[in-house]
Design a protein around this motif. Structure first.
Motif, PDB file in Angstrom:
ATOM      1  N   GLY A  73      22.143  50.967  44.143  1.00 49.30           N
ATOM      2  CA  GLY A  73      22.766  50.802  45.448  1.00 49.30           C
ATOM      3  C   GLY A  73      23.657  49.587  45.572  1.00 49.30           C
ATOM      4  N   ALA A  74      24.145  49.063  44.449  1.00 50.82           N
ATOM      5  CA  ALA A  74      24.989  47.875  44.479  1.00 50.82           C
ATOM      6  C   ALA A  74      26.460  48.252  44.608  1.00 50.82           C
ATOM      7  CB  ALA A  74      24.781  47.042  43.215  1.00 50.82           C
ATOM      8  N   VAL A  75      27.224  47.385  45.244  1.00 48.73           N
ATOM      9  CA  VAL A  75      28.677  47.483  45.273  1.00 48.73           C
ATOM     10  C   VAL A  75      29.200  47.079  43.898  1.00 48.73           C
ATOM     11  CG1 VAL A  75      30.769  46.543  46.342  1.00 48.73           C
ATOM     12  CG2 VAL A  75      28.709  46.921  47.729  1.00 48.73           C
ATOM     13  N   VAL A  76      30.252  47.727  43.431  1.00 47.22           N
ATOM     14  CA  VAL A  76      30.869  47.358  42.156  1.00 47.22           C
ATOM     15  C   VAL A  76      32.209  46.696  42.428  1.00 47.22           C
ATOM     16  CG1 VAL A  76      31.759  48.179  39.945  1.00 47.22           C
ATOM     17  CG2 VAL A  76      29.704  49.227  40.932  1.00 47.22           C
ATOM     18  N   LEU A  77      32.372  45.473  41.913  1.00 44.81           N
ATOM     19  CA  LEU A  77      33.627  44.738  42.026  1.00 44.81           C
ATOM     20  C   LEU A  77      34.226  44.557  40.643  1.00 44.81           C
ATOM     21  CD1 LEU A  77      32.599  41.948  44.589  1.00 44.81           C
ATOM     22  CD2 LEU A  77      33.750  44.124  45.039  1.00 44.81           C
ATOM     23  N   PRO A  78      35.560  44.554  40.530  1.00 43.28           N
ATOM     24  CA  PRO A  78      36.178  44.470  39.192  1.00 43.28           C
ATOM     25  C   PRO A  78      36.142  43.064  38.620  1.00 43.28           C
ATOM     26  CG  PRO A  78      37.867  44.487  40.890  1.00 43.28           C
ATOM     27  CD  PRO A  78      36.558  44.718  41.609  1.00 43.28           C
ATOM     28  N   GLU A  79      36.150  42.991  37.302  1.00 47.45           N
ATOM     29  CA  GLU A  79      36.358  41.718  36.631  1.00 47.45           C
ATOM     30  C   GLU A  79      37.785  41.243  36.868  1.00 47.45           C
ATOM     31  OE1 GLU A  79      33.507  41.758  32.708  1.00 47.45           O
ATOM     32  OE2 GLU A  79      35.450  42.777  32.586  1.00 47.45           O
ATOM     33  N   SER A  80      37.999  39.947  36.681  1.00 45.51           N
ATOM     34  CA  SER A  80      39.352  39.405  36.769  1.00 45.51           C
ATOM     35  C   SER A  80      40.197  39.908  35.601  1.00 45.51           C
ATOM     36  CB  SER A  80      39.301  37.882  36.741  1.00 45.51           C
ATOM     37  OG  SER A  80      40.586  37.342  36.514  1.00 45.51           O
ATOM     38  N   PRO A  81      41.458  40.268  35.843  1.00 45.45           N
ATOM     39  CA  PRO A  81      42.333  40.629  34.720  1.00 45.45           C
ATOM     40  C   PRO A  81      42.482  39.493  33.715  1.00 45.45           C
ATOM     41  CG  PRO A  81      43.316  41.269  36.822  1.00 45.45           C
ATOM     42  CD  PRO A  81      42.113  40.438  37.151  1.00 45.45           C
ATOM     43  N   ALA A  82      42.292  38.250  34.181  1.00 46.32           N
ATOM     44  CA  ALA A  82      42.380  37.102  33.279  1.00 46.32           C
ATOM     45  C   ALA A  82      41.176  37.008  32.361  1.00 46.32           C
ATOM     46  CB  ALA A  82      42.523  35.806  34.090  1.00 46.32           C
ATOM     47  N   GLY A  83      40.105  37.715  32.703  1.00 50.59           N
ATOM     48  CA  GLY A  83      38.892  37.655  31.905  1.00 50.59           C
ATOM     49  C   GLY A  83      38.109  36.383  32.176  1.00 50.59           C
ATOM     50  N   GLY A  84      36.878  36.361  31.730  1.00 47.91           N
ATOM     51  CA  GLY A  84      36.052  35.174  31.882  1.00 47.91           C
ATOM     52  C   GLY A  84      35.215  35.196  33.147  1.00 47.91           C
ATOM     53  N   LEU A  85      34.091  34.473  33.080  1.00 48.57           N
ATOM     54  CA  LEU A  85      33.134  34.454  34.177  1.00 48.57           C
ATOM     55  C   LEU A  85      33.695  33.811  35.431  1.00 48.57           C
ATOM     56  CD1 LEU A  85      30.298  34.803  35.380  1.00 48.57           C
ATOM     57  CD2 LEU A  85      29.636  32.677  34.213  1.00 48.57           C
ATOM     58  N   ASN A  86      34.227  32.603  35.314  1.00 41.75           N
ATOM     59  CA  ASN A  86      34.671  31.893  36.509  1.00 41.75           C
ATOM     60  C   ASN A  86      35.825  32.595  37.231  1.00 41.75           C
ATOM     61  OD1 ASN A  86      32.789  29.678  36.394  1.00 41.75           O
ATOM     62  ND2 ASN A  86      33.934  28.918  34.634  1.00 41.75           N
ATOM     63  N   PRO A  87      36.862  33.078  36.524  1.00 41.60           N
ATOM     64  CA  PRO A  87      37.901  33.830  37.234  1.00 41.60           C
ATOM     65  C   PRO A  87      37.374  35.095  37.916  1.00 41.60           C
ATOM     66  CG  PRO A  87      38.724  33.112  35.106  1.00 41.60           C
ATOM     67  CD  PRO A  87      37.243  32.825  35.113  1.00 41.60           C
ATOM     68  N   SER A  88      36.417  35.771  37.288  1.00 41.24           N
ATOM     69  CA  SER A  88      35.863  36.982  37.902  1.00 41.24           C
ATOM     70  C   SER A  88      35.079  36.650  39.166  1.00 41.24           C
ATOM     71  CB  SER A  88      34.970  37.725  36.902  1.00 41.24           C
ATOM     72  OG  SER A  88      35.744  38.262  35.844  1.00 41.24           O
ATOM     73  N   LEU A  89      34.325  35.545  39.128  1.00 39.89           N
ATOM     74  CA  LEU A  89      33.597  35.121  40.323  1.00 39.89           C
ATOM     75  C   LEU A  89      34.557  34.698  41.431  1.00 39.89           C
ATOM     76  CD1 LEU A  89      30.670  33.137  38.692  1.00 39.89           C
ATOM     77  CD2 LEU A  89      30.448  35.201  40.089  1.00 39.89           C
ATOM     78  N   GLU A  90      35.633  34.007  41.066  1.00 40.54           N
ATOM     79  CA  GLU A  90      36.607  33.607  42.085  1.00 40.54           C
ATOM     80  C   GLU A  90      37.275  34.835  42.703  1.00 40.54           C
ATOM     81  OE1 GLU A  90      36.787  30.872  43.396  1.00 40.54           O
ATOM     82  OE2 GLU A  90      36.045  29.393  41.969  1.00 40.54           O
ATOM     83  N   GLY A  91      37.524  35.856  41.883  1.00 39.66           N
ATOM     84  CA  GLY A  91      38.084  37.088  42.423  1.00 39.66           C
ATOM     85  C   GLY A  91      37.135  37.770  43.390  1.00 39.66           C
ATOM     86  N   ALA A  92      35.841  37.780  43.046  1.00 45.06           N
ATOM     87  CA  ALA A  92      34.848  38.366  43.952  1.00 45.06           C
ATOM     88  C   ALA A  92      34.756  37.555  45.236  1.00 45.06           C
ATOM     89  CB  ALA A  92      33.490  38.426  43.255  1.00 45.06           C
ATOM     90  N   ARG A  93      34.845  36.230  45.121  1.00 43.86           N
ATOM     91  CA  ARG A  93      34.803  35.391  46.313  1.00 43.86           C
ATOM     92  C   ARG A  93      35.997  35.698  47.228  1.00 43.86           C
ATOM     93  NH1 ARG A  93      33.277  29.513  46.439  1.00 43.86           N
ATOM     94  NH2 ARG A  93      34.226  29.277  44.381  1.00 43.86           N
ATOM     95  N   ALA A  94      37.181  35.828  46.638  1.00 38.77           N
ATOM     96  CA  ALA A  94      38.366  36.124  47.442  1.00 38.77           C
ATOM     97  C   ALA A  94      38.209  37.454  48.180  1.00 38.77           C
ATOM     98  CB  ALA A  94      39.599  36.145  46.544  1.00 38.77           C
ATOM     99  N   TRP A  95      37.649  38.449  47.479  1.00 39.22           N
ATOM    100  CA  TRP A  95      37.425  39.751  48.126  1.00 39.22           C
ATOM    101  C   TRP A  95      36.439  39.614  49.280  1.00 39.22           C
ATOM    102  CZ3 TRP A  95      33.122  42.809  48.879  1.00 39.22           C
ATOM    103  CH2 TRP A  95      33.359  44.107  49.333  1.00 39.22           C
ATOM    104  N   LEU A  96      35.354  38.863  49.056  1.00 34.14           N
ATOM    105  CA  LEU A  96      34.358  38.686  50.110  1.00 34.14           C
ATOM    106  C   LEU A  96      34.924  37.924  51.291  1.00 34.14           C
ATOM    107  CD1 LEU A  96      30.790  37.903  48.708  1.00 34.14           C
ATOM    108  CD2 LEU A  96      31.444  39.597  50.416  1.00 34.14           C
ATOM    109  N   LEU A  97      35.728  36.907  51.033  1.00 36.18           N
ATOM    110  CA  LEU A  97      36.307  36.130  52.130  1.00 36.18           C
ATOM    111  C   LEU A  97      37.214  36.985  53.004  1.00 36.18           C
ATOM    112  CD1 LEU A  97      37.116  32.748  50.358  1.00 36.18           C
ATOM    113  CD2 LEU A  97      35.552  33.081  52.285  1.00 36.18           C
ATOM    114  N   SER A  98      37.874  37.966  52.384  1.00 36.78           N
ATOM    115  CA  SER A  98      38.753  38.840  53.164  1.00 36.78           C
ATOM    116  C   SER A  98      37.992  39.925  53.910  1.00 36.78           C
ATOM    117  CB  SER A  98      39.805  39.478  52.246  1.00 36.78           C
ATOM    118  OG  SER A  98      39.189  40.382  51.338  1.00 36.78           O
ATOM    119  N   SER A  99      36.833  40.335  53.367  1.00 35.40           N
ATOM    120  CA  SER A  99      36.111  41.453  53.974  1.00 35.40           C
ATOM    121  C   SER A  99      34.893  41.018  54.774  1.00 35.40           C
ATOM    122  CB  SER A  99      35.666  42.438  52.884  1.00 35.40           C
ATOM    123  OG  SER A  99      34.808  41.801  51.959  1.00 35.40           O
ATOM    124  N   CYS A 100      34.330  39.862  54.437  1.00 36.70           N
ATOM    125  CA  CYS A 100      33.109  39.401  55.112  1.00 36.70           C
ATOM    126  C   CYS A 100      33.114  37.868  55.110  1.00 36.70           C
ATOM    127  CB  CYS A 100      31.887  39.949  54.369  1.00 36.70           C
ATOM    128  SG  CYS A 100      30.319  39.752  55.241  1.00 36.70           S
TER     129      CYS A 100
END
Length: 224
Positions: A73-100
């Motif tokens: 039952g989890a939401v799936v968010l994409p990895e960053s095109p740049a790759g790597g853990l920190n860019p992917s987390l920052e991308g997820a944060r940006a999505w969350l800031l815009s939606s919630c």
């Protein structure tokens, strides 16, 4: 969620077939994929049973990991095109800031099969601090709580617990650093497997390690 801001959990996970290469002396490629999957399942199960967490999101570019996420039952968010853990987390944060934008967040990797809902609850609620850091056995950060989500940049890597704590304090945030057994032990090295097996208990991951006869392999230093 009535009366409080929503709490999200972010779980980054690489391709199931591309993880835990440092365990290759004891696990073959197919076995490592099974291990990554079982750890992800254990972590998602613990998050699903943690009352403090409202929504879980898995950050991945892997179809198999996304399938596991959907099963829990989890939401799936994409990895960053740049790759790597920190860019992917920052991308997820940006999505969350815009939606919630009022969300708080717990970041937890997918290789902590020993964590329990009670430990997660205690970590999420620890001291009510703006930033809560669960320290790994080698000084890294194995979980991070941000209240609110924009509190601190993600800079995961060696010595990141100290680095995250210093950055948070420098920005005027309150910080709690916790040492929690289930959150401290990730399975990166053969010694981690041995420590996890010594803890005992019951989990998908422990069951898998016993089916693969990992205790015997560790005892003799045998490759698969």
């Amino acid at each position: 969620m009535t009366g409080r801001d929503p709490f999200w959990a972010l779980v980054p996970v690489r391709a199931l077939t591309d993880g835990k290469r440092r365990l290759s002396p004891f696990l073959g490629p197919d076995e490592r994929a099974l291990l990554v999957r079982s750890m992800l399942e254990d972590g998602l199960d613990a998050l699903r049973r943690c009352a403090a967490i409202d929504t879980v999101a898995v950050i991945t570019g892997d179809a198999d990991a996304a399938e596991v996420a959907a099963e829990y039952g989890a939401v799936v968010l994409p990895e960053s095109p740049a790759g790597g853990l920190n860019p992917s987390l920052e991308g997820a944060r940006a999505w969350l800031l815009s939606s919630c934008p009022r969300a708080h967040v717990l970041m937890m990797p997918a290789d902590l099969p020993g964590v329990t809902p009670a430990e997660l609850e205690a970590t999420v609620l620890a001291d009510g601090a703006d930033v809560v850091l669960a320290r790994s056995t080698d000084g890294g950060t194995n979980a991070m709580v941000l209240r609110p989500i924009a509190s601190l940049p993600f800079t995961f890597g060696p010595d990141s617990c100290r680095r995250h704590a210093e950055a948070a304090r420098a920005s005027g945030r309150s910080v709690a650093v916790v040492d929690s057994p289930g959150l401290a032990l990730d399975l990166d090295h053969p010694a981690d497997l041995a420590a996890y097996l010594r803890r005992g208990g019951a989990s998908r991951t422990l069951g898998l390690l016993h089916r693969l006869r990992i205790p015997d392999r560790l005892a003799v230093g045998a490759a698969p």
